[in-house]
Scaffold this active site. Structure first.
Site, PDB file in Angstrom:
ATOM      1  N   ASP A  11       0.854  -1.184   0.000  1.00  0.00           N
ATOM      2  CA  ASP A  11       0.000   0.000   0.000  1.00  0.00           C
ATOM      3  C   ASP A  11       0.889   1.233   0.000  1.00  0.00           C
ATOM      4  OD1 ASP A  11      -2.076   1.762   0.185  1.00  0.00           O
ATOM      5  OD2 ASP A  11      -2.739   1.161   2.184  1.00  0.00           O
ATOM      6  N   ASP A 105      -2.931   2.494  -5.925  1.00  0.00           N
ATOM      7  CA  ASP A 105      -1.909   2.546  -4.885  1.00  0.00           C
ATOM      8  C   ASP A 105      -1.789   1.290  -4.041  1.00  0.00           C
ATOM      9  OD1 ASP A 105      -4.393   2.924  -3.734  1.00  0.00           O
ATOM     10  OD2 ASP A 105      -3.704   4.399  -2.276  1.00  0.00           O
ATOM     11  N   GLU A 106      -2.458   0.210  -4.390  1.00  0.00           N
ATOM     12  CA  GLU A 106      -2.296  -1.004  -3.595  1.00  0.00           C
ATOM     13  C   GLU A 106      -2.509  -2.245  -4.444  1.00  0.00           C
ATOM     14  OE1 GLU A 106      -5.198  -1.877  -0.538  1.00  0.00           O
ATOM     15  OE2 GLU A 106      -6.653  -0.512  -1.459  1.00  0.00           O
TER      16      GLU A 106
END
Length: 439
Positions: A11, A105-106
């Site tokens: 993350d 983003d993850e």
């Protein structure tokens, strides 16, 4: 459940805000809020410097401004975010062919699918990967969790935030999970947590008390069954490299409530054509068309209809969206409108609906009926023929203020120009530009 910790969750920390701090030297170490900047805006991401003042994602921007008035409030630069995400995902795919992106983003990574995975050296592997991410992205940090399941890997990535890592030793999952609040389990939001609190359940350990039937009666069959398993760290979901796209949609929040039905019909038509273009660009079609509306009092409703076969026809989707809008009560006006298509397939039944009117170009829909977007907004990239690259510090009353700096320069000077200055341009022209922005 696996015998070794081999599922990783990565993350990127405060991703949008961190990209802005990376690219804007004058904002490093200062509170930054990214999201809607208008009176109805919502916070997308807040830097850690802003979070200490109580600013959180999904908070209204007006509340965020009240909590942290000295923060920099910026609109999004998705070209920059997508480019940073691409770099990270490419690096993850060097580690394993099984990478499951969850968002920009993850992502989950099945480390065991990689050629060189060694359970005894997983901590070294994680730290090497984190260092590579920071180096390749020019300073973005990541928090990482590794465990025997997706559930525990995602929870583990939260334990040492920001810029940390945690490896859950196999066999310790239930002991680690038990004292945590029920909201630590992904998917347990405020409403579910409140239902559980009313029957005396606040921790995961307490959640293990009721039987599956009791949880099903309280939360519904699907949620009850799922939570019964997850409370015991029972999660055997695999990492799936290609996540199936379930729907394609477009929505916008209007600057002021809109009551004019003709205006809304034109907006719905334009949205339907944008959805059709996205479907076509990915070789997809869909059967179910959904219209989403949010009224002036924040009540949100959807209407759907299912076509006889999958289509990517802009004209057909626009006609269907207008028909759904015709069934919608517009009393008091709408603050949001959206059009989406689900029931996706990778084929189109071209002749199912017979001959149709020729597709009209998107430009035929008057621009005046689109939700208003300012030409210049805080945070966007800009360049000037004399001063070079920078970003919009503020705009209004026919003026634009630009701070001239990039990620590779020290904090730069600030200059103000007329909004129509022919020497001022949207987007960067330099080598580190994420791509020219058009407004």
């Amino acid at each position: 459940m696996r015998a070794e910790a081999s599922i990783m969750h990565l993350d990127l920390d405060a991703f949008f805000a961190s990209v802005e701090q990376r690219d804007k030297p004058s904002l490093r170490g200062k509170p930054v809020v990214v999201g809607g900047i208008g009176p109805r805006g919502v916070v997308s991401t807040a830097s850690y410097e802003a979070r200490v003042h109580g600013v959180r994602s999904a908070m209204r921007t007006t509340e965020a401004r009240a909590r942290c008035p000295h923060a920099a409030f910026l609109g999004g630069r998705f070209d920059a975010y997508r480019e940073a995400s691409r770099i990270v995902m490419d690096r993850l795919r060097e580690e394993s062919p099984l990478v499951e992106p969850l968002s920009l983003d993850e992502a989950f990574v099945d480390l065991a699918a990689g050629d060189d995975f060694d359970p005894a050296r997983v901590r070294d592997q994680v730290e090497r990967l984190r260092a590579d991410v920071e180096r390749l992205t020019g300073g973005l940090t990541a928090s990482v969790g590794v465990a025997s399941s997706k559930l525990m890997a995602k929870i583990a990535s939260e334990l040492e935030k920001p810029a940390g890592s945690f490896v859950v030793a196999p066999g310790s999952e239930q002991e680690l999970l038990g004292p945590m609040q029920v909201t630590a389990i992904p998917g347990v939001g405020p409403a579910t947590a409140e239902r559980l609190r009313r029957v005396g359940i606040t921790t995961v350990e307490e959640l293990r008390g009721p039987s599956p039937d009791e949880l099903a009666r309280l939360l519904g069959n699907a949620s009850g069954t799922s939570l019964y398993r997850l409370a015991r760290a029972d999660d055997d979901r695999p990492v799936v490299a290609e996540r199936e796209t379930k729907s394609v949609s477009v929505e916008d929040t209007f600057a002021t409530d809109v009551t004019d039905r003709a205006q809304l019909e034109l907006v719905a038509e334009r949205m339907a054509r944008r959805v059709a273009a996205r479907l076509a660009s990915h070789g997809l079609s869909g059967r179910t068309v959904t219209l989403k509306v949010r009224h002036h009092d924040f009540e949100t409703h959807t209407r759907s209809t299912t076509l006889a076969g999958p289509t990517d026809s802009a004209a057909l989707l626009a006609d269907t969206a207008r028909a759904l809008l015709a069934q919608t009560d517009l009393g008091g006006g709408l603050r949001l409108l959206g059009v989406g298509v689900s029931g996706l397939a990778d084929w189109v039944q071209d002749d199912l609906f017979g001959a149709s009117a020729p597709e009209e170009p998107d430009e035929d829909v008057p621009e005046a009926y689109e939700p208003e977007v300012p030409r210049w907004y805080p945070g966007m990239d800009a360049s000037h023929d004399e001063h070079g690259d920078g970003w919009v510090w503020g705009a209004g009353l026919g003026r634009v203020t630009v701070r001239f700096e990039t990620r590779h320069t020290p904090p730069g000077p600030v200059h103000t120009f007329r909004a129509d200055d022919p020497a001022l341009h949207a987007g960067h022209r330099g080598p580190d530009a994420p791509g020219t922005l058009h407004t």
